[in-house]
Design a protein around this motif. Structure first.
Motif, PDB file in Angstrom:
ATOM      1  N   GLN A 186       0.830  -1.206   0.000  1.00 50.34           N
ATOM      2  CA  GLN A 186       0.000   0.000   0.000  1.00 50.34           C
ATOM      3  C   GLN A 186       0.867   1.260   0.000  1.00 50.34           C
ATOM      4  OE1 GLN A 186      -3.581  -0.458   2.092  1.00 50.34           O
ATOM      5  NE2 GLN A 186      -3.977   1.729   2.373  1.00 50.34           N
ATOM      6  N   ASP A 191      -3.611  -0.420  -4.601  1.00 55.06           N
ATOM      7  CA  ASP A 191      -5.021  -0.176  -4.326  1.00 55.06           C
ATOM      8  C   ASP A 191      -5.427  -0.928  -3.057  1.00 55.06           C
ATOM      9  OD1 ASP A 191      -7.882   0.560  -5.237  1.00 55.06           O
ATOM     10  OD2 ASP A 191      -7.956  -1.624  -4.946  1.00 55.06           O
ATOM     11  N   PRO A 192      -6.064  -0.263  -2.111  1.00 54.78           N
ATOM     12  CA  PRO A 192      -6.381  -0.924  -0.826  1.00 54.78           C
ATOM     13  C   PRO A 192      -7.182  -2.211  -0.983  1.00 54.78           C
ATOM     14  CG  PRO A 192      -6.681   1.451  -0.635  1.00 54.78           C
ATOM     15  CD  PRO A 192      -6.396   1.170  -2.079  1.00 54.78           C
ATOM     16  N   THR A 193      -8.115  -2.252  -1.933  1.00 50.00           N
ATOM     17  CA  THR A 193      -8.911  -3.469  -2.124  1.00 50.00           C
ATOM     18  C   THR A 193      -8.037  -4.614  -2.630  1.00 50.00           C
ATOM     19  OG1 THR A 193     -10.882  -2.152  -2.612  1.00 50.00           O
ATOM     20  CG2 THR A 193     -10.898  -4.456  -3.321  1.00 50.00           C
ATOM     21  N   HIS A 194      -7.156  -4.305  -3.586  1.00 52.91           N
ATOM     22  CA  HIS A 194      -6.226  -5.320  -4.095  1.00 52.91           C
ATOM     23  C   HIS A 194      -5.276  -5.770  -2.996  1.00 52.91           C
ATOM     24  CE1 HIS A 194      -2.618  -6.329  -6.925  1.00 52.91           C
ATOM     25  NE2 HIS A 194      -3.230  -7.423  -6.508  1.00 52.91           N
ATOM     26  N   ALA A 196      -5.725  -5.806   0.272  1.00 49.03           N
ATOM     27  CA  ALA A 196      -6.409  -6.651   1.255  1.00 49.03           C
ATOM     28  C   ALA A 196      -6.620  -8.063   0.718  1.00 49.03           C
ATOM     29  CB  ALA A 196      -7.750  -6.025   1.634  1.00 49.03           C
ATOM     30  N   ALA A 197      -6.997  -8.174  -0.555  1.00 48.53           N
ATOM     31  CA  ALA A 197      -7.202  -9.493  -1.151  1.00 48.53           C
ATOM     32  C   ALA A 197      -5.882 -10.254  -1.255  1.00 48.53           C
ATOM     33  CB  ALA A 197      -7.842  -9.347  -2.531  1.00 48.53           C
ATOM     34  N   GLU A 200      -4.866 -11.617   2.154  1.00 44.80           N
ATOM     35  CA  GLU A 200      -5.677 -12.787   2.492  1.00 44.80           C
ATOM     36  C   GLU A 200      -5.209 -14.019   1.722  1.00 44.80           C
ATOM     37  OE1 GLU A 200     -10.386 -14.212   2.507  1.00 44.80           O
ATOM     38  OE2 GLU A 200      -9.842 -12.171   1.903  1.00 44.80           O
TER      39      GLU A 200
END
Length: 211
Positions: A186, A191-194, A196-197, A200
């Protein structure tokens, strides 16, 4: 457990970009200090008997221009060797990697510290295609290096690395390592969504849920 997590916190992680003969590359960069002299750390990196105790067993022609192979399938060529400060190798995976020259390189740089310690820097640059980087982000390689550097710290502290951490400790270390690489991702503009995925997915890969 605290000692293990202290080792994790001792490393500074960054993600960047670079260029290799095969094209544009991503880099994972790890920097930390080891409480030992530069000659001892260099020996731990290049002496096959010690190398196998924190990385993997190694065979080959271990000199500049020579080739090496690790027990896990990684192999490559020794591109640069300047004792006791710089070691650079190509880093390939599996027999099919022979057809992908210039796709992955690892460079380690050492510098003497002010109190008899040593500053350690590792940069792994790789031309990464689907699905590795889009799925896992820098944690794809970063978590693996965190685990190896933990073993190196234990070796330098006098442990033989035959006693494995508990499953809980290992899983917690991986979880926090993946999260730390997410922070580096980050900070590099991910991208924050990418991010986080990717964190995980990396956590699930290295420490799958036993259920």
């Amino acid at each position: 457990m605290k000692d293990v997590l202290d080792e994790l916190a001792a490393t500074r992680r960054t993600m960047g970009t670079g260029n290799l003969p095969a094209g544009d590359a991503y880099t994972v960069e790890l920097r930390r200090r080891y409480d030992t002299g530069i000659d001892d750390l260099w020996d731990a990196m290049t002496n096959p008997e010690r190398l196998r105790r924190w990385l993997k067993p190694v065979t080959g022609d271990l000199r500049p221009g020579g080739t090496f192979a690790l027990d896990g399938g990684e192999h490559g060529e020794i591109l640069r060797c300047e004792p006791p400060r710089v070691l650079k190798v190509s880093w390939l995976y599996g027999p099919e990697a022979d057809t992908w020259p210039g796709t992955s390189e690892v460079e380690v740089r050492l510098a003497p510290g002010p109190a008899g310690d040593t500053e350690f820097e590792l940069i792994h640059a790789a031309v990464v295609e689907e699905p590795l980087f889009p799925t896992y982000g820098p944690g794809a390689g970063g978590v693996g290096w965190d685990l190896r550097l933990l073993s190196l710290a234990r070796l330098l502290a006098g442990h033989d690395n035959t006693d494995e951490n508990t499953d809980h400790e290992s899983s917690e270390f991986v979880r926090r390592s993946a999260a730390a690489w997410g922070q580096a991702h980050q900070a590099a503009g991910g991208d924050p969504t990418h991010v986080a995925a990717a964190v995980e997915a990396t956590t699930a890969f290295y420490a799958p849920d036993p259920a």
